[in-house]
Design an enzyme around this catalytic site. Structure first.
Site, PDB file in Angstrom:
ATOM      1  N   ARG B  51     -18.370  47.981 -50.874  1.00  0.00           N
ATOM      2  CA  ARG B  51     -19.601  48.457 -51.514  1.00  0.00           C
ATOM      3  C   ARG B  51     -20.217  47.387 -52.415  1.00  0.00           C
ATOM      4  O   ARG B  51     -21.398  47.072 -52.319  1.00  0.00           O
ATOM      5  CB  ARG B  51     -19.283  49.700 -52.346  1.00  0.00           C
ATOM      6  CG  ARG B  51     -20.471  50.366 -52.970  1.00  0.00           C
ATOM      7  CD  ARG B  51     -20.005  51.540 -53.807  1.00  0.00           C
ATOM      8  NE  ARG B  51     -18.778  52.096 -53.271  1.00  0.00           N
ATOM      9  CZ  ARG B  51     -18.723  53.008 -52.313  1.00  0.00           C
ATOM     10  NH1 ARG B  51     -19.834  53.491 -51.824  1.00  0.00           N
ATOM     11  NH2 ARG B  51     -17.567  53.431 -51.859  1.00  0.00           N
ATOM     12  N   THR B  52     -19.395  46.798 -53.275  1.00  0.00           N
ATOM     13  CA  THR B  52     -19.916  45.810 -54.221  1.00  0.00           C
ATOM     14  C   THR B  52     -20.443  44.577 -53.482  1.00  0.00           C
ATOM     15  O   THR B  52     -21.511  44.054 -53.799  1.00  0.00           O
ATOM     16  CB  THR B  52     -18.818  45.412 -55.225  1.00  0.00           C
ATOM     17  OG1 THR B  52     -18.332  46.598 -55.846  1.00  0.00           O
ATOM     18  CG2 THR B  52     -19.341  44.481 -56.288  1.00  0.00           C
ATOM     19  N   LYS B  80      -3.768  29.070 -47.997  1.00  0.00           N
ATOM     20  CA  LYS B  80      -2.938  27.861 -47.926  1.00  0.00           C
ATOM     21  C   LYS B  80      -2.370  27.486 -49.291  1.00  0.00           C
ATOM     22  O   LYS B  80      -1.726  26.454 -49.441  1.00  0.00           O
ATOM     23  CB  LYS B  80      -3.764  26.688 -47.391  1.00  0.00           C
ATOM     24  CG  LYS B  80      -4.267  26.882 -45.974  1.00  0.00           C
ATOM     25  CD  LYS B  80      -5.198  25.753 -45.572  1.00  0.00           C
ATOM     26  CE  LYS B  80      -5.900  26.068 -44.260  1.00  0.00           C
ATOM     27  NZ  LYS B  80      -7.099  25.241 -44.095  1.00  0.00           N
ATOM     28  N   ARG B 101     -15.121  38.478 -56.946  1.00  0.00           N
ATOM     29  CA  ARG B 101     -14.204  39.603 -57.171  1.00  0.00           C
ATOM     30  C   ARG B 101     -12.798  39.057 -56.982  1.00  0.00           C
ATOM     31  O   ARG B 101     -12.530  38.345 -56.011  1.00  0.00           O
ATOM     32  CB  ARG B 101     -14.508  40.709 -56.156  1.00  0.00           C
ATOM     33  CG  ARG B 101     -13.373  41.692 -55.855  1.00  0.00           C
ATOM     34  CD  ARG B 101     -13.164  42.734 -56.917  1.00  0.00           C
ATOM     35  NE  ARG B 101     -14.309  43.593 -57.079  1.00  0.00           N
ATOM     36  CZ  ARG B 101     -14.306  44.910 -56.890  1.00  0.00           C
ATOM     37  NH1 ARG B 101     -13.194  45.516 -56.498  1.00  0.00           N
ATOM     38  NH2 ARG B 101     -15.385  45.613 -57.085  1.00  0.00           N
ATOM     39  N   HIS B 129     -16.068  45.001 -64.951  1.00  0.00           N
ATOM     40  CA  HIS B 129     -16.925  45.091 -63.774  1.00  0.00           C
ATOM     41  C   HIS B 129     -18.337  45.308 -64.320  1.00  0.00           C
ATOM     42  O   HIS B 129     -18.888  46.393 -64.212  1.00  0.00           O
ATOM     43  CB  HIS B 129     -16.454  46.258 -62.903  1.00  0.00           C
ATOM     44  CG  HIS B 129     -17.080  46.317 -61.546  1.00  0.00           C
ATOM     45  ND1 HIS B 129     -17.971  45.375 -61.091  1.00  0.00           N
ATOM     46  CD2 HIS B 129     -16.947  47.213 -60.545  1.00  0.00           C
ATOM     47  CE1 HIS B 129     -18.355  45.697 -59.861  1.00  0.00           C
ATOM     48  NE2 HIS B 129     -17.745  46.806 -59.511  1.00  0.00           N
TER      49      HIS B 129
END
Lengths: 155, 302
Positions: B51-52, B80, B101, B129
């Site tokens: 969603r974000t 890696k 995020r 957030h």
């Protein structure tokens, strides 16, 4: 009284020039040594612990020859030794005496207690704002969580 | 505000927050404006959040920006063993702004210190957030006509819910009265309550959702997650008492609106969706306008 104090001081050899950190809680002497990185110090370092103290019951003391601390250097020990006194010795005489103070910010020496904090996963120095000097509450600059009391551990 | 990173909601002053909300209203009226054609937006999602991410990419696309990035770190150099520091430094060479995020708390603040370009925090673990907070504020202002002097209820997991913590902190600037409804074990942490007290505002704590419904202008619902309970029996007892059902809304004030950061599981039953008080899907749409406003502001175009 005066005599008594003098006699106790002499349990550890006097230094001519340098710093004495007195009134350290006995159990935290080694932690203070570590925080000040005295293991790597090249001049004379004397320390003693479990000395009798009228004020504290038992105390520790550290004497560092030819070393004069800046306030920000010495204040970080306030986190483990809030009762400590810093005494500057010049030519075997007390030139200055003051209590350590908890600093406004703490960098590098304390670990963030939050296991999910980025400082515990990436190579990044920890940084805290001291939000309560009395109860020692440190807010992480990164994860914003508060490390306090028994959760405070040193890197 | 040009080139200013947004890591924590408190990075923006009350005035700066209002400016973003005002600009978001402009984008709501005219969502497609090709004002970022010369810019590259990187969206780095070190953990998935559909969603974000889509909301940010939609916002960037509507403004004409190019979007680069990844939606989960599996196929990247992170896999890696590359450090976050190196990933951020590299990507800041390729882009004008980074939306990030990351599962670790504090990662966004750290990224903002090593990047040459501004960072927008799209969620750092359980910490912050801020774009969710701004879209919540936008939704509250939109439905109530003001942010000032409102009665706002927060329901559910108030202990771990970062959206709740950030929104409570933000609303302390607007003379809000807080109504906190949660099971005993999931009450709002004292550090967040401290912020309410510092501003001399009032909060009430409840365990019964029915008590607050007639009192409030905003009912902010959150999900109670099973994994937050050490005792599964306690979860079973608690979960149904924090579910909102349509008949429970009878005594609500007509202006009341229901918000939810989504995804919803079972804390709001589907029959509520048709009630005009349900606002959570529009709330999600508002996220696009708020993110447009942030991108345009931080890139210095608006």
């Amino acid at each position: 009284m005066e005599n008594n104090e003098t006699r106790k001081e002499l349990k550890v050899t006097a230094i001519g020039n340098g710093s004495v950190i007195d009134h350290i809680p006995a159990e935290n002497v080694f932690q203070v040594i570590r925080i000040l990185n005295l293991e790597a110090f090249s001049d004379m370092v004397l320390f003693a612990t479990n000395l009798e103290s009228q004020k504290m019951g038992k105390k520790g003391i550290i004497k560092i020859s030819n070393k004069f601390f800046r306030p920000d250097e010495i204040n970080k020990i306030a986190l483990v030794a809030p009762t400590a006194t810093l005494i500057i010795i010049r030519d075997f005489k007390v030139a200055e005496k003051k209590k350590v103070e908890v600093p406004d910010t703490v960098e590098k020496i304390v670990k963030c207690f939050n296991p999910n904090c980025i400082t515990n996963h990436e190579n990044v120095s920890t940084r805290f704002t001291v939000i309560d000097k009395g109860d020692l509450r440190l807010q992480c600059h990164y994860c914003e969580k508060v490390t306090s009391g028994k959760s405070i551990s040193f890197l | 505000m040009k080139n200013k990173s947004l890591v924590s909601i408190n990075d923006f002053t009350r005035e700066e927050q209002i400016r973003i909300l005002d600009l978001a209203e402009e984008f709501e009226k005219k969502p497609t404006q090709k004002i970022l054609q010369d810019f590259v937006v990187a969206t780095l999602f070190f953990e998935p959040s559909t969603r974000t991410r889509l909301s940010f990419e939609s916002a960037a696309s509507r403004l004409g920006a190019k979007v680069i990035g990844f939606s989960e770190p599996g196929s990247t150099s992170v896999q890696k063993g590359e450090s976050l520091r190196d990933t951020i430094r590299t990507v800041s060479n390729y882009s004008d702004i980074i939306v990030m995020r990351h599962p670790k708390e504090g990662s966004a603040r750290f990224a903002s210190e090593v990047a040459d370009v501004p960072i927008i925090n799209a969620g750092d673990g359980a910490n912050q957030h801020p774009t969710q907070t701004l879209l919540d504020m936008f939704s509250i202002r939109k439905t109530q006509g003001t942010l000032d002097n409102l009665n706002v209820a927060f329901v559910g997991d108030l202990k771990y819910g970062r959206t709740v913590h950030s929104l409570v902190m933000a609303l302390t600037n607007y003379n809000t009265t807080f109504h906190l409804v949660s099971p005993e074990s999931l009450k709002l942490p004292s550090i967040v309550k401290m912020h309410i007290k510092e501003k001399n505002l009032t909060y009430y704590q409840y365990t019964d959702i029915l008590e607050v419904i007639p009192e409030v202008d905003i009912l902010y619902m959150t999900r109670i997650q099973k994994e937050r309970f050490s005792d599964p029996i306690e979860y079973e007892q608690v979960k149904n008492s924090y579910t909102l059902r349509n008949p429970m809304l009878e005594n609500a004030k007509p202006n009341m609106r229901i918000l939810h950061p989504l995804p919803r599981v079972n804390e709001i039953t589907i029959d509520v969706d048709e009630n005009p008080m349900a606002y959570y899907f529009t709330q999600a749409l508002n996220g696009v306008y708020v993110r447009q406003a942030l991108l345009a502001t931080i890139l210095g175009v608006k």
